[in-house]
Write a protein that holds these residues in place. Structure first.
Motif, PDB file in Angstrom:
ATOM      1  N   ALA A 876      57.248  18.463  89.043  1.00 31.89           N
ATOM      2  CA  ALA A 876      57.180  18.928  90.440  1.00 31.89           C
ATOM      3  C   ALA A 876      58.590  19.255  90.904  1.00 31.89           C
ATOM      4  O   ALA A 876      59.494  18.448  90.761  1.00 31.89           O
ATOM      5  N   CYS A 877      58.767  20.451  91.450  1.00 38.68           N
ATOM      6  CA  CYS A 877      60.107  20.874  91.883  1.00 38.68           C
ATOM      7  C   CYS A 877      60.143  21.164  93.367  1.00 38.68           C
ATOM      8  O   CYS A 877      60.891  22.034  93.814  1.00 38.68           O
ATOM      9  N   GLY A 878      59.273  20.522  94.136  1.00 36.93           N
ATOM     10  CA  GLY A 878      59.272  20.770  95.574  1.00 36.93           C
ATOM     11  C   GLY A 878      59.015  22.236  95.866  1.00 36.93           C
ATOM     12  O   GLY A 878      58.118  22.860  95.315  1.00 36.93           O
ATOM     13  N   SER A 879      59.886  22.805  96.721  1.00 35.05           N
ATOM     14  CA  SER A 879      59.670  24.196  97.130  1.00 35.05           C
ATOM     15  C   SER A 879      59.957  25.175  95.991  1.00 35.05           C
ATOM     16  O   SER A 879      59.632  26.355  96.077  1.00 35.05           O
ATOM     17  N   HIS A 880      60.572  24.708  94.921  1.00 34.62           N
ATOM     18  CA  HIS A 880      60.904  25.580  93.790  1.00 34.62           C
ATOM     19  C   HIS A 880      59.731  25.702  92.805  1.00 34.62           C
ATOM     20  O   HIS A 880      59.744  26.545  91.917  1.00 34.62           O
ATOM     21  N   THR A 881      58.683  24.857  92.999  1.00 38.45           N
ATOM     22  CA  THR A 881      57.556  24.834  92.054  1.00 38.45           C
ATOM     23  C   THR A 881      56.898  26.200  91.869  1.00 38.45           C
ATOM     24  O   THR A 881      56.640  26.603  90.737  1.00 38.45           O
ATOM     25  N   PRO A 882      56.600  26.964  92.966  1.00 46.72           N
ATOM     26  CA  PRO A 882      55.950  28.265  92.758  1.00 46.72           C
ATOM     27  C   PRO A 882      56.769  29.207  91.879  1.00 46.72           C
ATOM     28  O   PRO A 882      56.216  29.990  91.113  1.00 46.72           O
ATOM     29  N   VAL A 883      58.100  29.117  91.986  1.00 53.64           N
ATOM     30  CA  VAL A 883      58.971  29.984  91.183  1.00 53.64           C
ATOM     31  C   VAL A 883      58.806  29.633  89.705  1.00 53.64           C
ATOM     32  O   VAL A 883      58.632  30.495  88.847  1.00 53.64           O
ATOM     33  N   LEU A 884      58.819  28.323  89.431  1.00 54.47           N
ATOM     34  CA  LEU A 884      58.663  27.850  88.050  1.00 54.47           C
ATOM     35  C   LEU A 884      57.288  28.235  87.521  1.00 54.47           C
ATOM     36  O   LEU A 884      57.145  28.659  86.370  1.00 54.47           O
ATOM     37  N   ALA A 885      56.276  28.120  88.377  1.00 56.12           N
ATOM     38  CA  ALA A 885      54.903  28.473  87.973  1.00 56.12           C
ATOM     39  C   ALA A 885      54.826  29.952  87.615  1.00 56.12           C
ATOM     40  O   ALA A 885      54.189  30.335  86.623  1.00 56.12           O
ATOM     41  N   GLY A 886      55.497  30.793  88.419  1.00 59.36           N
ATOM     42  CA  GLY A 886      55.486  32.233  88.146  1.00 59.36           C
ATOM     43  C   GLY A 886      56.097  32.540  86.792  1.00 59.36           C
ATOM     44  O   GLY A 886      55.600  33.377  86.032  1.00 59.36           O
ATOM     45  N   ARG A 887      57.164  31.806  86.460  1.00 57.78           N
ATOM     46  CA  ARG A 887      57.812  32.024  85.157  1.00 57.78           C
ATOM     47  C   ARG A 887      56.918  31.560  84.016  1.00 57.78           C
ATOM     48  O   ARG A 887      56.800  32.231  82.992  1.00 57.78           O
ATOM     49  N   MET A 888      56.306  30.404  84.214  1.00 59.42           N
ATOM     50  CA  MET A 888      55.408  29.880  83.176  1.00 59.42           C
ATOM     51  C   MET A 888      54.261  30.865  82.942  1.00 59.42           C
ATOM     52  O   MET A 888      53.863  31.133  81.814  1.00 59.42           O
ATOM     53  N   PHE A 889      53.752  31.437  84.030  1.00 58.19           N
ATOM     54  CA  PHE A 889      52.635  32.382  83.905  1.00 58.19           C
ATOM     55  C   PHE A 889      53.064  33.589  83.076  1.00 58.19           C
ATOM     56  O   PHE A 889      52.349  34.032  82.187  1.00 58.19           O
ATOM     57  N   ARG A 890      54.255  34.116  83.371  1.00 57.04           N
ATOM     58  CA  ARG A 890      54.709  35.300  82.615  1.00 57.04           C
ATOM     59  C   ARG A 890      54.922  34.968  81.147  1.00 57.04           C
ATOM     60  O   ARG A 890      54.680  35.794  80.269  1.00 57.04           O
ATOM     61  N   LEU A 891      55.354  33.755  80.894  1.00 57.75           N
ATOM     62  CA  LEU A 891      55.575  33.334  79.505  1.00 57.75           C
ATOM     63  C   LEU A 891      54.248  33.250  78.752  1.00 57.75           C
ATOM     64  O   LEU A 891      54.147  33.637  77.597  1.00 57.75           O
ATOM     65  N   LEU A 892      53.215  32.753  79.437  1.00 63.30           N
ATOM     66  CA  LEU A 892      51.914  32.561  78.783  1.00 63.30           C
ATOM     67  C   LEU A 892      51.128  33.865  78.692  1.00 63.30           C
ATOM     68  O   LEU A 892      50.309  34.037  77.789  1.00 63.30           O
ATOM     69  N   ASP A 893      51.361  34.769  79.639  1.00 64.13           N
ATOM     70  CA  ASP A 893      50.562  36.001  79.690  1.00 64.13           C
ATOM     71  C   ASP A 893      51.090  36.981  78.647  1.00 64.13           C
ATOM     72  O   ASP A 893      51.754  37.952  78.957  1.00 64.13           O
ATOM     73  N   GLN A 894      50.754  36.696  77.369  1.00 65.17           N
ATOM     74  CA  GLN A 894      51.331  37.487  76.288  1.00 65.17           C
ATOM     75  C   GLN A 894      50.862  38.934  76.282  1.00 65.17           C
ATOM     76  O   GLN A 894      51.598  39.816  75.907  1.00 65.17           O
ATOM     77  N   ASN A 895      49.591  39.165  76.672  1.00 65.35           N
ATOM     78  CA  ASN A 895      49.101  40.541  76.586  1.00 65.35           C
ATOM     79  C   ASN A 895      49.343  41.316  77.880  1.00 65.35           C
ATOM     80  O   ASN A 895      48.851  42.413  78.059  1.00 65.35           O
ATOM     81  N   LYS A 896      50.091  40.725  78.786  1.00 59.57           N
ATOM     82  CA  LYS A 896      50.554  41.406  79.998  1.00 59.57           C
ATOM     83  C   LYS A 896      49.429  42.020  80.829  1.00 59.57           C
ATOM     84  O   LYS A 896      49.581  43.086  81.406  1.00 59.57           O
ATOM     85  N   ASP A 897      48.262  41.340  80.891  1.00 58.86           N
ATOM     86  CA  ASP A 897      47.184  41.878  81.736  1.00 58.86           C
ATOM     87  C   ASP A 897      47.091  41.135  83.057  1.00 58.86           C
ATOM     88  O   ASP A 897      46.130  41.267  83.798  1.00 58.86           O
ATOM     89  N   SER A 898      48.107  40.297  83.336  1.00 59.60           N
ATOM     90  CA  SER A 898      48.185  39.519  84.587  1.00 59.60           C
ATOM     91  C   SER A 898      47.042  38.527  84.740  1.00 59.60           C
ATOM     92  O   SER A 898      46.707  38.111  85.832  1.00 59.60           O
ATOM     93  N   LEU A 899      46.423  38.147  83.627  1.00 55.08           N
ATOM     94  CA  LEU A 899      45.398  37.103  83.629  1.00 55.08           C
ATOM     95  C   LEU A 899      45.644  36.222  82.414  1.00 55.08           C
ATOM     96  O   LEU A 899      46.052  36.714  81.358  1.00 55.08           O
ATOM     97  N   ILE A 900      45.387  34.926  82.564  1.00 59.64           N
ATOM     98  CA  ILE A 900      45.494  34.076  81.366  1.00 59.64           C
ATOM     99  C   ILE A 900      44.182  33.333  81.161  1.00 59.64           C
ATOM    100  O   ILE A 900      43.474  33.021  82.114  1.00 59.64           O
ATOM    101  N   ASN A 901      43.861  33.084  79.886  1.00 58.23           N
ATOM    102  CA  ASN A 901      42.619  32.377  79.595  1.00 58.23           C
ATOM    103  C   ASN A 901      42.901  30.879  79.440  1.00 58.23           C
ATOM    104  O   ASN A 901      44.039  30.424  79.567  1.00 58.23           O
ATOM    105  N   PHE A 902      41.855  30.136  79.145  1.00 55.57           N
ATOM    106  CA  PHE A 902      41.985  28.679  79.127  1.00 55.57           C
ATOM    107  C   PHE A 902      42.937  28.206  78.022  1.00 55.57           C
ATOM    108  O   PHE A 902      43.706  27.270  78.213  1.00 55.57           O
ATOM    109  N   LYS A 903      42.874  28.874  76.884  1.00 56.09           N
ATOM    110  CA  LYS A 903      43.718  28.430  75.767  1.00 56.09           C
ATOM    111  C   LYS A 903      45.194  28.573  76.121  1.00 56.09           C
ATOM    112  O   LYS A 903      46.002  27.684  75.867  1.00 56.09           O
TER     113      LYS A 903
END
Length: 1263
Positions: A876-903
């Motif tokens: 948990a990073c307080g107000s910085h959490t959404p920024v970290l989440a956005g980065r994690m999402f881009r890292l996981l979204d390998q096929n760049k369709d702006s959606l990630i699956n459960f795996k």
């Protein structure tokens, strides 16, 4: 909120006065807030039981004058803050004015006028959309939202007073039924019960009465059983619950979320206490029932119905019943089920007139049709209004069907002659073949034979005269004669009177020559065919030559469709079958093609033209056998469940044995899916199809029960499933049709009859007779009720299967237990579903495709991931959490369709929860490198490809390397480029091709094998980090420690480590400047391997528009705003926001975008001269960080050209790891184990947040 002034007689009962002045009193409900004692408990209980508005608004303001005993309510509030605002407004704006008045009545009149004026002003600004909900109902919706923390998007449908049984004690309270949830609230003497159940979680819903629970409704989910009773109207409540649960199941089945039906008729005045949604749902239920009863097209809407009598000329009687009027039809159903049923399409009506009333025939109405039939209705209550409605609809009905369609072919409606189906004699001259102008891709030598104008049976049967067939021919002639007499008495075509006599004739068997015509009539397919001229021809043209998974499956099954019949042993029959199946797959891609459709369609083609077969298939798949032919054959599984239930009821002895052998599930699917066509000789099965088109699924269930009943003794003696299957198979093979005039067609199943004596032959008409005698008590509405019950069971078991499949697809090294994975899956799925009903236009709310693999069916977008990340992350990073989440999402979204699956989601979570210190730090390190830091939102995936080196394997995260279901990024980009070349085809088609064409399978397999071979990434493979990225990492760590008990120690440790690393980087920079004179623009931020670097393309294209890159973030960007809130002083916040938003991305923007020269010349030396003076406190470090970013956006910086990153200062992962290992407090922080189970429980609470009526405003539910 302000209230229209109402009189209050006893002002102080149950209320406590908190403030007062000469004209107004502010009061609080007794028992609200702190304390309250016994009185508070009693008042609270009373409010819940009586559904008092004080439960939602525990504060109020009354107006009174000194001498008057009467008080007037002027405002109420749910919180002290809200009511204080109103109080202050009254004191500031009215007190002075009121003191001038002499007469108290004038004061009251003035106050009332003023309050009414304020309310009118507020309402003027409101959207008028909700105005049709009555006031009482809006109040209830407000209570529901406040009580259960539901967002604005959650609509209340209705609410009921009832008791919830907690143990053996009934708790009286209120049941709220919303579109997506069932909620219950009770408060009795301090005991509060608050329940929220999602409709998609309901596994069982039934009305029952036991000794323990008097007439009650039972609601089961996977983990609890709930009983509700003491309803005022249990029938209405249960019916509504059924409808809402059904909608939820439909959502799980094909994600068709609930949409308010705008086209439903609106009442002139809203009904008291009935919401618009409740009314729409009732209208929807009536529409469905109406369409099912009369087999009308799916878009037909009922306008109204009224009691009346119909004169039936065949028996000279006035039959009482109901007349139904819809936009295109007038229908009649007698009170007695079989007495008479009538359908009059408005396109057939020529005259509607009011006849003279008499005592024998009060208020009669006669309707004449083009086929010279006249129908006489009487005893109509509101005849004038009725005639007006019919004439309104008639004006909207096109007088003639459009005769010209694409290619100039004539419509298949014999117009303006009366609409009758083509008789066999006319068959040679109906409309020209809709497919003949388009048949060039399939031009075969036999194409001249007009397949579309007549059934294949007529083409392939030897036309031997009836006389040569002997007794069979005579029997067939008698049947034809019977039907001709029937047509003469009861009418022919759509407007035929349908009576018990019609059913008798159907049961005796329809003659071959009339079969196609009567199937079209009884199924309702004729209506759709006539109203859509040219539609089939158009579909055939569109679908020709298109490739999809469905067409591949169709080609595979074409030669398996009735191969024993001569019509399908040549290209003519096969081509017709191909066209009909492909056209249907094109019309309805959600069904596409399912095995068994080929068998049914081939039989339809034998008795009708291609177009007729197509519309019969539409009637079967979309109306008569709902959900049978989708990817999971849900409808057939539902009816299989009904069959098991019926077997238990009517054949209890056999039922136990069948369950034991597990036979029912094996046999019934093939029986139901192919309507017995695949298991019985063709000429026998076709008689069952006759009855099915007249009676519906009821016949199939009856015959199935009769087959089990006939073989009961043998089945009870069977020892295993195989033996039972053989008994039934041999029996069905020997069901014969002795009246058939067609030459017998060998039946493939006959191979089951081994060398023993074959069983005795069974006449199909005897079997039907027995099935009607023994099992005809089945009613259509009972079957619908049973279907609902089974549908809940089937869909929930399919969802459980999906959950298990997804969990099994997760690699074993992910670190979570099976239970944790299942819990995470439920949270993930709930988030996806929430996007469908509350998400508006979110990308994840796009209808999910049930034909995709289970893993791909539920996906979430960046916003939803951010919400889940915030509640589940151990970092948990307080107000910085959404920024970290956005980065994690881009890292996981390998096929760049702006959606990630459960795996992908679980892989990301695992990186934070499992593994040692090195693994966790590696995950954190990657969140501060590309692709996590790339402004993906701003560019398309193709443009983004230019920012990376071709070989991005060094950048692929260790987390992502496990995602064996996804393409690597560069393969994805390649595919996209290929796709762009095919601009002419539409996206859907491209997607299907990509997914289904055979080369793709091999392509995916190769990639998958390559990924499997890929060695585990070592820390040496990680690229180095430049100065800006390092600063972002420090900022994240600073925020991460802000909530920790050891906050100060951690701050000190990270400050020490950061200053050490900055000096290491400084030394490395000087060293690299002295030793390597390599040109900068060819370099990459991670220069760990110079050999690979020289092969990689440069990155100077990054800074295409420096001015645009330096724009401040969008005002509404929550992350940019959040990331600025760092408790570091105002100036720091401002400049920090510029760093965050500098790239135009708006959050955590990569400082990668700054040029070497800018960073080195302007700022880098000054920043290190400060740092090198010693270990800095973290605030100074961050401030310094901000200056670097802030300078970059200065006018001088933006005017410069150059586009590579500052690679002179860099640091490797090993250096960061080694430095952190020197601080034990940091090591302990990252090695501390966190239980994800507790986080999941908290997340579920957030999803269903209960807000108690306290002084603070309840936070809204996420999503």
């Amino acid at each position: 909120m302000w209230l229209g002034p109402e009189e209050v007689l006893v002002a102080n009962a149950l209320w406590v006065t908190e403030r007062a002045n000469p004209f107004f009193v502010l009061q609080r409900r007794r028992g609200h807030g702190k304390g309250g004692g016994l009185t508070g408990l009693l008042v609270g209980t009373l409010d819940v039981v009586l559904d008092s508005s004080a439960r939602v608004a525990p504060y109020r303001i009354l107006h009174q004058t000194q001498d008057s005993q009467v008080y007037w309510t002027v405002a109420c509030g749910s919180s002290r803050k809200e009511i204080t605002k109103h109080w202050e407004w009254l004191e500031n704006n009215l007190l002075q004015t009121l003191s001038i008045f002499d007469n108290e009545e004038d004061i009251t009149t003035f106050v009332k006028g003023k309050i009414h004026g304020i309310i009118a002003e507020e309402n003027k600004n409101l959207q008028p959309q909700g105005d049709e909900d009555p006031g009482k109902f809006k109040e209830a919706e407000l209570k529901m939202r406040k009580q259960f923390g539901m967002p604005e998007g959650e609509k209340l449908v209705n609410y009921y007073s009832c008791s919830f049984w907690k143990g053996r004690v009934p708790r009286q309270g209120w049941l709220y039924l919303t579109v997506n949830h069932l909620c219950f609230y009770s408060f009795l003497l301090g005991k509060e019960v608050s329940l929220v159940v999602q409709w998609v979680d309901v596994t069982r819903l039934e009305k029952n009465a036991t000794l323990l629970f008097p007439e009650s409704i039972r609601v089961d989910t996977r983990d609890q059983e709930l009983f509700f009773s003491m309803f005022l109207n249990i029938g209405e409540t249960f019916k509504l619950m059924e409808q809402l649960a059904n909608l939820a199941m439909r959502q799980l089945l094909d994600s068709e979320g609930f949409l308010e039906d705008k086209a439903l008729p609106r009442p002139i005045r809203p009904h008291k206490n009935i919401s618009a949604l409740k009314r729409d749902l009732d209208a929807r239920a009536k529409n469905e029932c109406y369409r099912a009863t009369f087999r009308l097209p799916k878009d037909e809407r009922l306008d109204g119905h009224t009691g009346c009598t119909l004169w039936t000329p065949f028996n000279k009687l006035h039959i009482p019943g109901q007349m139904f009027i819809s936009y295109n039809y007038i229908c009649f159903a007698s009170k007695e089920e079989d007495a008479c049923r009538l359908i009059i399409p408005l396109r057939e009506v020529t005259i509607v007139e009011k006849a003279d009333s008499s005592s024998v025939l009060p208020s009669p109405l006669s309707i004449s049709t083009k086929s010279k039939m006249t129908f006489l209705f009487a005893n109509l209550k509101d005849r004038d209004f009725l005639v007006q409605r019919i004439s309104d609809f008639l004006q909207k009905t096109p007088s003639k069907q459009t005769g010209s369609i694409a290619g100039g072919t004539k419509a298949s409606v014999p117009d303006p002659a009366p609409e009758s189906l083509p008789t066999p004699q006319e068959a040679s001259e109906p409309p020209t073949s809709p497919t003949s102008p388009l048949s060039s891709p399939l031009s075969f030598s036999t194409q001249e034979i007009p397949t579309t104008s007549q059934g294949l049976l007529k083409v392939f049967q030897k036309n031997s005269p009836m006389e040569d067939l002997g007794a069979k021919g005579a029997k067939e002639k008698m049947k034809e004669e019977s039907w001709n007499i029937h047509f003469f008495e009861y009418g022919r075509g759509v407007c035929m009177y349908r009576t018990a006599k019609t059913r008798e004739l159907v049961l005796k068997g329809i003659p071959e020559s009339l079969r196609g015509e009567l199937w079209l009539l009884f199924s309702g397919a004729w209506n759709e065919m006539v109203t859509h001229p040219g539609y089939y021809a158009e579909l055939v043209e569109k679908s020709m030559g298109k490739y999809s998974l469905a067409t591949e499956e169709i080609e595979r099954d074409l030669h398996r469709s009735m191969p024993e019949h001569p019509a399908f042993q040549n290209e003519l029959g096969i081509a017709a079958l191909r066209r009909v199946l492909t056209a249907y797959a094109f019309r309805n891609p959600t069904i596409g093609y399912c095995q068994a459709m080929n068998i049914v369609t081939s039989v339809l083609l034998l008795y009708g033209s291609e177009e007729e077969a197509f519309w019969l298939l539409v009637a079967l798949c979309e109306r008569m056998l709902p959900d049978y032919y989708n990817t999971r054959v849900v409808g057939a599984l539902v009816d299989q469940g009904i069959f098991e239930e019926l077997t238990r009821d009517v054949l209890p002895r056999l039922s136990e044995k069948m369950q034991e052998l597990g036979v029912i599930s094996s046999i019934s699917l093939s029986w139901f899916l192919t309507l017995f066509l695949s298991v019985m000789p063709f000429e026998s099965a076709v008689v069952i199809v006759d009855c099915f088109f007249y009676e519906g699924i009821k016949v199939i269930l009856q015959v199935a029960l009769a087959v089990l009943d006939a073989n009961m003794d043998q089945l009870l003696d069977c020892s295993d499933e195989g033996e039972a299957m053989t008994v039934l198979g041999r029996y069905l093979d020997n069901v014969v049709n002795k009246q058939s005039i067609s030459p017998p067609i060998p039946h493939l199943h006959a191979l089951l009859t081994s060398g023993d004596d074959p069983p005795a032959e069974v006449d199909i008409f005897d079997l039907l007779k027995v099935s009607y005698e023994k099992f005809s008590s089945l009613r259509a509405d009972d079957i619908e009720q049973m279907r609902f019950k089974q549908r809940l069971k089937v869909i929930q078991s399919l969802e459980d299967t999906a959950k298990r499949s997804v969990v099994r697809a997760i690699p074993g090294d992910i670190g979570f237990s099976i239970e944790e994975l299942e819990d995470l899956y439920m949270v993930f799925k709930a988030k996806h579903l929430a996007s469908q009903y509350w998400g508006g236009n979110r990308s994840a709310a796009i209808h999910r495709d049930p034909s995709l693999p289970y893993l791909e069916q539920y996906r979430i977008d960046a916003n939803q991931f951010r919400e889940l990340f915030a509640s589940l992350t151990p970092w948990a990073c307080g107000s910085h959490t959404p920024v970290l989440a956005g980065r994690m999402f881009r890292l996981l979204d390998q096929n760049k369709d702006s959606l990630i699956n459960f795996k992908e989601f679980v892989t990301g979570m695992s990186g934070m929860y499992h593994g040692d210190l090195t693994e966790k730090l590696k995950a954190l390190y990657k969140l501060h490198l590309p692709p996590a830091l790339i402004p993906e939102e701003a560019e398309s995936a193709l443009e983004a490809a230019h920012y990376f080196p071709e070989d991005s394997s060094s950048e692929a995260s260790p987390l992502a390397s496990d995602l064996d279901l996804f393409l690597p990024w560069e393969a994805q980009a390649g595919l996209q480029e290929q796709q762009e070349g095919r601009g002419s085809e539409d996206i859907q088609e491209r997607r299907e091709e990509k997914e289904t064409s055979p080369p793709d399978y091999r392509h995916y397999l190769r990639i998958w094998a390559k990924e499997k071979e890929a060695q585990k990434e070592t820390i040496k493979d990680l690229p180095k980090m430049n100065q800006e990225q390092f600063i972002e990492l420090c900022k994240t760590l600073y925020n991460m420690f802000s909530e920790d008990p050891l906050e100060q120690d951690l701050y000190h440790a990270i400050a020490t480590v950061a200053s050490l690393l900055l000096r290491i980087g400084e030394v490395g920079k000087k060293f690299s400047t002295l030793t390597t004179k390599k040109p900068r623009d060819g370099a990459h931020s991670g220069d760990h391997n110079s050999a690979t670097e020289e092969d990689e393309p440069p990155i100077p294209k990054l800074h295409q528009d420096p001015a645009r890159e330096c724009q401040p973030p969008a005002a509404g960007d929550p992350q940019a705003k959040a990331s600025g809130d760092m408790h570091l002083g105002k100036a720091l916040q401002d400049s920090h926001v510029i760093v965050e938003g500098g790239s135009g991305e708006g959050q955590g923007s990569p400082s990668l975008l700054l040029s070497d020269d800018e960073t080195k010349d302007d700022m880098s030396m000054s920043s290190y001269s400060v740092v090198s003076t010693g270990s800095l406190p973290c605030e100074d470090l961050t401030e310094d960080t901000v200056l670097v970013g802030g300078e970059a956006c200065s006018p001088t910086a933006t005017s410069r050209t150059g586009g590579t990153v500052d690679m002179d200062w860099c640091i490797s992962f090993e250096q960061i790891l080694a430095s952190i290992l020197t601080e034990s407090v940091l090591v302990n922080f990252f090695e501390k184990r966190v239980d994800i189970g507790l986080k999941i429980k908290d997340q579920k609470k957030v999803e269903r947040q209960f807000s108690t009526s306290s002084d603070h405003e309840p936070p809204g539910v996420l999503g």
